[in-house]
Design an enzyme around this catalytic site. Sequence first.
Site, short mmCIF file in Angstrom:
data_model
loop_
_atom_site.label_atom_id
_atom_site.label_comp_id
_atom_site.label_asym_id
_atom_site.label_seq_id
_atom_site.Cartn_x
_atom_site.Cartn_y
_atom_site.Cartn_z
N SER A 1 0.87 -1.16 0.00
CA SER A 1 0.00 0.00 0.00
C SER A 1 0.91 1.22 0.00
O SER A 1 1.74 1.38 0.90
CB SER A 1 -0.90 0.01 1.25
OG SER A 1 -1.68 1.18 1.30
N SER A 2 0.82 2.04 -1.04
CA SER A 2 1.76 3.15 -1.23
C SER A 2 1.68 4.18 -0.11
O SER A 2 0.72 4.21 0.67
CB SER A 2 1.50 3.84 -2.58
OG SER A 2 1.68 2.95 -3.65
#
Length: 414
Positions: free
Chosen positions: A78-79
């Site tokens: 998840s960035s």
Amino acid sequence: MADARRHYLDLIRLDGVRMTPELAAAFGSVPRELFVPEGFRRRDGGWVAPGDPDFLPTVYRNDVLVTKLNGDRPVSSSSQPSLMAIMLRELDVRPGMRVLEIGAGTGYNAALMATLGATVTSVDVQEDVADRARSALVRSGIAGVRVVAGDGYLGDPGEQYDRVIVTVGVTGLSPHWFEQLTPDGLVVAPVEHAGHHPVLAARPGNSAAGPGNRVAGSGGPGNPEAGSGESATSTGPSTPVPGTAAVTARVVCSAGFMAAAGPLGVRHAGSHPPPALGARHTGHDPAGAAVPELVETAPARWKPSLDPAAYRDLWYAAGAWHRRATLANLSDFEQARLALLDESDTGGAMILPDGSVLAGGDEADRYAEIATSVIDRWWDLGRPPMRAWQVGLALGGDPSAPIWAPRTWQVVPG
């Protein structure tokens, strides 16, 4: 939980992101913890699992959450939320839009876009990643997202989209995305440049900065004006392929992403060298040295040193002007540094944030001179920020699966 999410929004804003009320509402309402049900790797290498005391506090930090590894190499995550916010703001997602996402990750980014009112198709080449993203979206109760296991290079054949967003580092843009894009559509993607993946916002259409048109003063690969008289090699065809339009892009921000596999990650004639390893003045890096011991050839010129944002601006300019610019992880520095590798990958020069230059190898003197000229040129241009650059792309890469890869660069006033 409400306090944690308010703090989360504050952390995103502290990173310089100006969020619209709609975007802030999306980040404040989508439960990020539901998209990492099996936990994630902490920065120190440890694993954080649900139920651990630091699970929720870490979920709601402004940080990337690595959720899958291949050995020690991250392959899904998840960035960083502030980076997601910048890309979504640039994408200008509005209710009723259709968005194609390349790289599903945890499903959290797609959930944010659906909360903004978009209908989203998310494509991921890893079936298990697609399955987990699909499950997380169901668990969160967010509708309007279809997750597909497939080749992101192909996009979603037969469909049309208003926007395309790419959440994995690529070396160029797939022509299929533009075929599936509406006439006024937009692609936002992190495209490799000098060891990083800065985010570009690209539209099709003819332009003076497009492939086949030499941009005055661009000094990029294929342009004989490359830094310090260095002549870089061509990155692709000199004219657009018949039946295709030129593609131009703007630089949005700096970023670092996991690199894509397949056609989207293929190296092309204009690719910068892979990141370098090595030593500086003392010691030796047992991981292997692309750069030998370096000695100072030019003293520091800035006190204080460039801040991280300005150093990335200089780094981007160096990559535009010289094809051998890349990232170097050397034993004497905690942070990666900007390097110009010689053609043998056994020497070159390094530019530090204080403006000093280190060099080593058989062509140390020549590359030290090139590095100094890059610094001078950037300074004389008024230290252009990364967002000031316009990029022209040309078809390159694998002829059987071409990509639109960066070819020319120019600084756009204002």
